[in-house]
Design an enzyme around this catalytic site. Sequence first.
Site, PDB file in Angstrom:
ATOM      1  N   ASP A   1     -16.662  12.009 -10.448  1.00  0.00           N
ATOM      2  CA  ASP A   1     -17.087  10.632 -10.172  1.00  0.00           C
ATOM      3  C   ASP A   1     -15.948   9.703 -10.591  1.00  0.00           C
ATOM      4  O   ASP A   1     -15.022  10.117 -11.310  1.00  0.00           O
ATOM      5  CB  ASP A   1     -18.371  10.307 -10.978  1.00  0.00           C
ATOM      6  CG  ASP A   1     -19.163   9.146 -10.370  1.00  0.00           C
ATOM      7  OD1 ASP A   1     -20.302   9.355  -9.939  1.00  0.00           O
ATOM      8  OD2 ASP A   1     -18.599   8.029 -10.294  1.00  0.00           O
TER       9      ASP A   1
ATOM     10  N   TYR B   1     -24.937  -1.002   5.261  1.00  0.00           N
ATOM     11  CA  TYR B   1     -25.260   0.337   4.740  1.00  0.00           C
ATOM     12  C   TYR B   1     -25.829   1.204   5.870  1.00  0.00           C
ATOM     13  O   TYR B   1     -25.371   2.323   6.105  1.00  0.00           O
ATOM     14  CB  TYR B   1     -26.283   0.191   3.620  1.00  0.00           C
ATOM     15  CG  TYR B   1     -26.858   1.460   3.087  1.00  0.00           C
ATOM     16  CD1 TYR B   1     -28.201   1.774   3.305  1.00  0.00           C
ATOM     17  CD2 TYR B   1     -26.092   2.353   2.344  1.00  0.00           C
ATOM     18  CE1 TYR B   1     -28.756   2.940   2.797  1.00  0.00           C
ATOM     19  CE2 TYR B   1     -26.640   3.519   1.837  1.00  0.00           C
ATOM     20  CZ  TYR B   1     -27.975   3.801   2.061  1.00  0.00           C
ATOM     21  OH  TYR B   1     -28.522   4.955   1.559  1.00  0.00           O
TER      22      TYR B   1
ATOM     23  N   ASP C   1     -11.321   9.767  -7.452  1.00  0.00           N
ATOM     24  CA  ASP C   1     -11.548   8.657  -6.523  1.00  0.00           C
ATOM     25  C   ASP C   1     -11.533   9.256  -5.124  1.00  0.00           C
ATOM     26  O   ASP C   1     -10.478   9.627  -4.608  1.00  0.00           O
ATOM     27  CB  ASP C   1     -10.425   7.616  -6.673  1.00  0.00           C
ATOM     28  CG  ASP C   1     -10.578   6.503  -5.628  1.00  0.00           C
ATOM     29  OD1 ASP C   1      -9.786   5.545  -5.652  1.00  0.00           O
ATOM     30  OD2 ASP C   1     -11.499   6.613  -4.776  1.00  0.00           O
TER      31      ASP C   1
ATOM     32  N   LYS D   1     -24.202   4.465   7.649  1.00  0.00           N
ATOM     33  CA  LYS D   1     -24.891   5.753   7.642  1.00  0.00           C
ATOM     34  C   LYS D   1     -25.064   6.262   9.074  1.00  0.00           C
ATOM     35  O   LYS D   1     -24.910   7.453   9.346  1.00  0.00           O
ATOM     36  CB  LYS D   1     -26.253   5.624   6.935  1.00  0.00           C
ATOM     37  CG  LYS D   1     -26.152   5.484   5.421  1.00  0.00           C
ATOM     38  CD  LYS D   1     -25.472   6.699   4.788  1.00  0.00           C
ATOM     39  CE  LYS D   1     -25.427   6.612   3.280  1.00  0.00           C
ATOM     40  NZ  LYS D   1     -24.671   7.752   2.696  1.00  0.00           N
TER      41      LYS D   1
HETATM   42  C1  VAH Z   1     -31.403   1.888  -0.620  1.00  0.00           C
HETATM   43  N1  VAH Z   1     -32.243   3.708  -2.004  1.00  0.00           N
HETATM   44  O1  VAH Z   1     -32.358   1.234  -0.964  1.00  0.00           O
HETATM   45  C2  VAH Z   1     -31.455   3.410  -0.815  1.00  0.00           C
HETATM   46  C3  VAH Z   1     -32.102   4.096   0.371  1.00  0.00           C
HETATM   47  C4  VAH Z   1     -33.963   4.045   2.053  1.00  0.00           C
HETATM   48  C5  VAH Z   1     -33.370   3.408   0.855  1.00  0.00           C
HETATM   49  O2  VAH Z   1     -31.200   4.253   1.399  1.00  0.00           O
HETATM   50  O3  VAH Z   1     -30.433   1.380  -0.120  1.00  0.00           O
END
Ligand code: VAH
Length: 313
Positions: free
Chosen positions: A32, A140, A50, A144
């Site tokens: 980590d 995010y 890293d 993904k």
């Molecule tokens: C978040 N715990 O809240 C993560 C997850 C579905 C939620 O991807 O970003």
Amino acid sequence: KILVIGACGQIGVELTLALRKMYGDANVIASDLREEHELLKGSGPYVSLDVMNKEMLHVLVIRHNITQIYLLAAILSATGEKNPLLAWHINMASLLNVLDIAKEEGIDKVYWPSSIAVFGPDSPKDSTPQHTIIEPTTIYGISKFAGERWCEYYHHRYGVDVRSLRYPGLISYKSAPGGGTTDYAIEIFHEALEEKKYTCFLSEGTYLPMMYMPDAIRATIELMEADKEKIKVRSSYNLGAMSFSPKEIAAEIKKHIPEFTIDYAPDYRQAIADGWPQSIDDEKARNDWGWKPEYCLEKMTTDMLKNLKETVQ
Ligand code: VAH
């Protein structure tokens, strides 16, 4: 040898401990950016890494004869919205570094988590299918979804055996969560025990897919242990266990702590949660490699409070 990247995070700590139990402490190298997590100290080899430094990662993979890589390092949904370009850069470059080294070094297997956050407001809300409209509205979720496409590409083009799960919100007590929108479901337990009250940053009816960490860890290991030919989905498997709202988990906690009270002050994370599914269809995971959850809201609440009471005192 197995390398866990992001081993000090909410999932990483528990996955590292589970893998060490299965394969032997010395065979699982935890890494980590941060210093070693208390729960990992003394349980096996730890290196500072890293994952954005591809050369450093490549040297580590060769030097330690790594044959499997679990990549858990990422910027989650809430933090990602505060610094979108950084979140995109870290979430994508880390994955591409791992996939490209896995291809070059012939790594046996790679694990990389996706999330129900890949779904957006236009996806069906109930029993969201494996294959449906996917228009994520958070960085995010975008990272993904893009990552899932890259995993499928490296598998079909170069034969990399990379496997992935679209985790729901994960609840655990061993290691702190890292900036997610579902983290209210962890904070509520700590506040219930320490303050007997909690101000929730999501509204009371915000119904989300959730899972207890023991189920998530078992799902990850069962997926990685499954015979290659059983893995039909090479983007990322939908994975489900339960769904609940803040109101419902608060009522469940009140059964154990009657004086517990909750109030609501929705913030920027409400809009993120509103774009996500309310429940997930994980039929493919059940059919392809035998997925079956074990924890419901009641069983999880009992286990969380029992374990937190032991650690908080
Ligand atoms: C978040 N715990 O809240 C993560 C997850 C579905 C939620 O991807 O970003």
